[in-house]
Design a protein around this motif. Structure first.
Motif, PDB file in Angstrom:
ATOM      1  N   PRO A 165      92.843  32.250  29.520  1.00 48.17           N
ATOM      2  CA  PRO A 165      93.827  33.198  30.055  1.00 48.17           C
ATOM      3  C   PRO A 165      93.568  34.646  29.624  1.00 48.17           C
ATOM      4  O   PRO A 165      93.833  35.577  30.389  1.00 48.17           O
ATOM      5  N   HIS A 183      93.970  31.663  35.158  1.00 47.41           N
ATOM      6  CA  HIS A 183      95.333  31.138  35.080  1.00 47.41           C
ATOM      7  C   HIS A 183      95.277  29.623  35.250  1.00 47.41           C
ATOM      8  O   HIS A 183      94.427  29.097  35.969  1.00 47.41           O
ATOM      9  N   PHE A 232      91.752  25.617  35.404  1.00 50.94           N
ATOM     10  CA  PHE A 232      91.948  27.057  35.465  1.00 50.94           C
ATOM     11  C   PHE A 232      91.223  27.626  36.675  1.00 50.94           C
ATOM     12  O   PHE A 232      90.233  27.056  37.142  1.00 50.94           O
TER      13      PHE A 232
END
Length: 159
Positions: free
Chosen positions: A126, A131, A146
């Motif tokens: 992150p 994300h 992610f």
């Protein structure tokens, strides 16, 4: 910061890649209860079928990146930096290389997964623009997925 740029791996790099991966992922065997997926990969085959990049320091491979183009994204399959070389910017250089791989192949998203037991990665990705998109069991591993958008006009386009 790393002055060493990633270069495409060759079959001559396979043994060095295996050593690096064993060093980088070995600490997770106890946490996961078995070798992490990167420790079981066939790097000789991946050199032939994927984009495999290495960073060298002296005669040693200290960084490796494996990416694979998918129809709608670039899969960042493996990324590792030798424990002795961490903190030197090699991870950033490899992530930038992944962004460029995506752009070179006309893809606008990079995806990856990590094992949920690799708690350091849950904070690391992150901070690098990724994300979380989900969690689940895949290939017998508890994974965290992610994604990150990449554009030619963004900061990742500097090469």
């Amino acid at each position: 910061m790393s002055d060493a740029l990633p270069r495409r791996a060759t079959r001559d790099d396979v043994d060095g890649i295996r050593r690096l991966v064993a060093d980088a992922f070995g600490k997770y065997v106890d946490r996961i209860g078995k070798p992490p997926a990167p420790m079981t990969a066939d790097y000789a085959e991946l050199v032939d079928t994927s984009r495999v990049w290495v960073i060298e320091q002296g005669c040693d491979v200290v960084g490796v990146l494996v990416t694979q183009a998918q129809p709608d994204h670039l899969l960042l399959d493996v990324i590792a930096v030798a424990p002795t070389a961490q903190g030197g910017g090699h991870g950033r250089a490899l992530l930038e290389r992944a962004d460029q791989d995506a752009l070179d192949q006309g893809l606008t998203e990079v995806r990856l997964c990590t094992n949920e037991a690799m708690t350091e990665n849950l904070e690391f990705y992150p901070r690098r623009g990724f994300h979380e998109t989900g969690r689940g069991v895949q290939d017998g591993y508890h994974r965290v997925f992610f994604a990150k958008a990449v554009t030619a006009t963004g900061p990742t386009s500097r090469r």
